[in-house]
Write an enzyme that holds these catalytic residues in place. Structure first.
Site, mmCIF file in Angstrom:
data_model
loop_
_atom_site.group_PDB
_atom_site.id
_atom_site.type_symbol
_atom_site.label_atom_id
_atom_site.label_comp_id
_atom_site.label_asym_id
_atom_site.label_seq_id
_atom_site.Cartn_x
_atom_site.Cartn_y
_atom_site.Cartn_z
ATOM 1 N N LYS A 11 0.818 -1.171 0.078
ATOM 2 C CA LYS A 11 0.038 -0.079 -0.052
ATOM 3 C C LYS A 11 1.023 1.325 0.153
ATOM 4 C CE LYS A 11 -3.911 -2.117 2.232
ATOM 5 N NZ LYS A 11 -5.084 -2.128 3.220
ATOM 6 N N TYR A 51 -12.345 -1.939 -3.856
ATOM 7 C CA TYR A 51 -13.040 -2.268 -2.469
ATOM 8 C C TYR A 51 -14.556 -2.011 -2.351
ATOM 9 C CZ TYR A 51 -8.444 -2.229 -0.139
ATOM 10 O OH TYR A 51 -7.037 -2.487 0.335
ATOM 11 N N GLU A 128 -9.685 -10.883 -7.473
ATOM 12 C CA GLU A 128 -8.977 -9.713 -7.532
ATOM 13 C C GLU A 128 -7.454 -9.783 -8.270
ATOM 14 O OE1 GLU A 128 -9.834 -8.940 -2.765
ATOM 15 O OE2 GLU A 128 -7.899 -9.550 -2.948
HETATM 16 P P1 CMP Z 1 -7.316 -4.588 3.525
HETATM 17 O O1 CMP Z 1 -7.051 -6.020 3.990
HETATM 18 O O2 CMP Z 1 -6.925 -3.860 2.501
HETATM 19 O O3 CMP Z 1 -9.301 -4.403 3.360
HETATM 20 C C1 CMP Z 1 -9.751 -3.398 3.674
HETATM 21 C C2 CMP Z 1 -9.144 -2.343 4.323
HETATM 22 O O4 CMP Z 1 -10.108 -1.435 4.800
HETATM 23 C C3 CMP Z 1 -8.170 -2.971 5.521
HETATM 24 O O5 CMP Z 1 -7.202 -3.514 5.014
HETATM 25 C C4 CMP Z 1 -7.993 -1.401 6.165
HETATM 26 O O6 CMP Z 1 -6.851 -0.792 5.624
HETATM 27 C C5 CMP Z 1 -8.889 -0.619 5.893
HETATM 28 N N1 CMP Z 1 -9.746 -0.247 7.020
HETATM 29 C C6 CMP Z 1 -9.846 1.044 7.674
HETATM 30 N N2 CMP Z 1 -10.588 1.300 8.513
HETATM 31 C C7 CMP Z 1 -10.937 -0.062 8.913
HETATM 32 C C8 CMP Z 1 -11.583 -0.422 9.980
HETATM 33 N N3 CMP Z 1 -12.143 0.107 10.836
HETATM 34 N N4 CMP Z 1 -11.849 -2.051 10.050
HETATM 35 C C9 CMP Z 1 -11.214 -2.799 8.992
HETATM 36 N N5 CMP Z 1 -10.629 -2.145 7.983
HETATM 37 C C10 CMP Z 1 -10.289 -1.009 7.771
#
Ligand code: CMP
Length: 140
Positions: A11, A51, A128
């Site tokens: 990221k 997303y 994905e």
């Molecule tokens: P990722 O595995 O990329 O999947 C969704 C992303 O949302 C997660 O990692 C985090 O980077 C982001 N995110 C931000 N806030 C939250 C939260 N409160 N709970 C879960 N994911 C979050």
């Protein structure tokens, strides 16, 4: 155990700190092979599409803003049990809850800037991977 493929994203917080190589070393040391990789900057629209499953969540807007704020490195990782293994190496979503030695524990800044993304199932991995790569981009 089956050989699987999973989609990984390094990221913007990690590309910004120039730790792409250190993260890749952890994948390779764990036995995952990087069989496709590209650095790109997502548009806001692309981040929203990637997303979309989180579109009802309160953090969706911030997440899409963040994921399009700088370069990412998208990659396909291959190995035995790759989806679960990758998630184990990444650690819990919130770095504060991640186990010692995991990537998010070592490098993650907070729940949003958590350095890496990984698919959560083989089925989602297939979707994905298609989002970022065509068949000819993946060399196993
Ligand atoms: P990722 O595995 O990329 O999947 C969704 C992303 O949302 C997660 O990692 C985090 O980077 C982001 N995110 C931000 N806030 C939250 C939260 N409160 N709970 C879960 N994911 C979050």
């Amino acid at each position: 155990m089956a050989v699987e493929r999973t989609l990984s994203i390094i990221k913007p917080d990690a590309t910004g700190r120039n730790i792409t190589g250190r993260i890749n070393t952890q994948f390779e040391d764990a036995g995952l092979r990087i069989i496709a990789q590209k650095r790109l900057r997502l548009t806001r629209e692309q981040a929203e599409a990637f997303y979309a499953v989180h579109s009802e969540r309160s953090f969706y807007g911030d997440l899409c803003e963040y994921m399009s704020s700088g370069p990412v490195v998208a990659q396909v990782l291959e190995g035995e049990n790759a989806v679960a293994l990758h998630r184990e190496i990444m650690g819990a979503t919130n770095p504060a809850n991640a186990a010692d030695g995991t990537i998010r524990k070592q490098f993650g800044l907070n729940v949003q800037e958590n350095s890496v993304h990984g698919s959560d199932s083989p089925e989602n991995a297939a979707q994905e991977i298609k989002f970022f790569f065509g068949d000819r981009d993946i060399v196993g």
